[in-house]
Design an enzyme around this catalytic site. Sequence first.
Site, short mmCIF file in Angstrom:
data_model
loop_
_atom_site.label_atom_id
_atom_site.label_comp_id
_atom_site.label_asym_id
_atom_site.label_seq_id
_atom_site.Cartn_x
_atom_site.Cartn_y
_atom_site.Cartn_z
N HIS A 1 0.84 -1.20 0.00
CA HIS A 1 0.00 0.00 0.00
C HIS A 1 0.88 1.26 0.00
CE1 HIS A 1 -3.02 -2.69 2.27
NE2 HIS A 1 -3.59 -2.46 1.12
N LYS B 1 -17.61 -7.04 6.18
CA LYS B 1 -16.28 -7.63 6.46
C LYS B 1 -16.03 -7.61 7.96
CE LYS B 1 -13.67 -6.89 2.21
NZ LYS B 1 -12.45 -6.34 1.62
N ARG C 1 -1.74 -5.70 -8.69
CA ARG C 1 -0.58 -6.55 -8.42
C ARG C 1 -0.36 -7.57 -9.52
NH1 ARG C 1 -2.94 -7.48 -2.60
NH2 ARG C 1 -4.72 -6.96 -3.90
N SER D 1 -2.75 -7.99 2.69
CA SER D 1 -2.99 -7.93 4.14
C SER D 1 -3.37 -9.29 4.70
CB SER D 1 -4.11 -6.92 4.44
OG SER D 1 -3.75 -5.65 3.96
P1 ADP Z 1 -9.68 -3.86 -0.73
O1 ADP Z 1 -10.32 -4.68 0.36
O2 ADP Z 1 -10.49 -2.73 -1.25
O3 ADP Z 1 -9.02 -4.67 -1.83
P2 ADP Z 1 -7.03 -3.37 0.32
O4 ADP Z 1 -6.72 -2.57 1.51
O5 ADP Z 1 -6.72 -4.81 0.35
O6 ADP Z 1 -8.56 -3.09 0.04
O7 ADP Z 1 -6.34 -2.74 -0.94
C1 ADP Z 1 -6.56 -1.43 -1.34
C2 ADP Z 1 -5.94 -1.22 -2.71
O8 ADP Z 1 -4.53 -1.45 -2.60
C3 ADP Z 1 -6.43 -2.18 -3.79
O9 ADP Z 1 -6.46 -1.48 -5.01
C4 ADP Z 1 -5.39 -3.25 -3.83
O10 ADP Z 1 -5.31 -3.85 -5.09
C5 ADP Z 1 -4.14 -2.44 -3.53
N1 ADP Z 1 -3.07 -3.24 -2.94
C6 ADP Z 1 -3.11 -4.04 -1.85
N2 ADP Z 1 -1.91 -4.64 -1.63
C7 ADP Z 1 -1.09 -4.19 -2.62
C8 ADP Z 1 0.27 -4.47 -2.98
N3 ADP Z 1 1.02 -5.34 -2.31
N4 ADP Z 1 0.75 -3.85 -4.04
C9 ADP Z 1 -0.03 -3.00 -4.75
N5 ADP Z 1 -1.30 -2.71 -4.50
C10 ADP Z 1 -1.84 -3.30 -3.44
#
Ligand code: ADP
Length: 160
Positions: free
Chosen positions: A18, A42, A91, A129
């Site tokens: 992130h 969630k 990703r 995460s």
């Molecule tokens: P959501 O539950 O909306 O997917 P996340 O917090 O998991 O929320 O992710 C928010 C955004 O960050 C999403 O667009 C996700 O694809 C991106 N994201 C999460 N982890 C990574 C990572 N390791 N590299 C790049 N983008 C990421």
Amino acid sequence: MIRKAIYPGTFDPVTFGHLDIIKKAKDLFDEIIVTVAVNPTKHPLFTLEERLDLLKKSLHDYENVYVDSFNGLVVDFAREVGAVSIIRGLRAVSDFEYEFQMALMNRKLASEITTVFLIPHEKYTYLNSTIVRNLASLQSDVSDFVPPAVQSAIREKFSK
Ligand code: ADP
């Protein structure tokens, strides 16, 4: 005119993946608002307050990055704060289908707001995460994946 973008997500918890996206986004826009989704369906490990606090601690040194939460439609929040873009991270191909659908739906709902996809450094493409929560629950070291504030908070969660 200040060009604002929002970066919505669950951030349960924030990872280096992130942060890599936020670093890239903050050079493209004048202001980034990292927006933590309040999603009643969630069941996050960290409460909303904890996720906001961990983001604030992790983004301490970033001048044009702010943290907020939202409950409802992403495009409504974007309009409310006057953002021109929604940032999302891509990703792998596996992210594409869901992200494509969301981006098209958001465009249908608010054609003036553009979704911008950013690709993280290769070393973060396998990181999410859920993996971090799973590793930490098994007492594995997560220092390569999350900032120090998250590292201690997650250790605390699983020490109880
Ligand atoms: P959501 O539950 O909306 O997917 P996340 O917090 O998991 O929320 O992710 C928010 C955004 O960050 C999403 O667009 C996700 O694809 C991106 N994201 C999460 N982890 C990574 C990572 N390791 N590299 C790049 N983008 C990421």
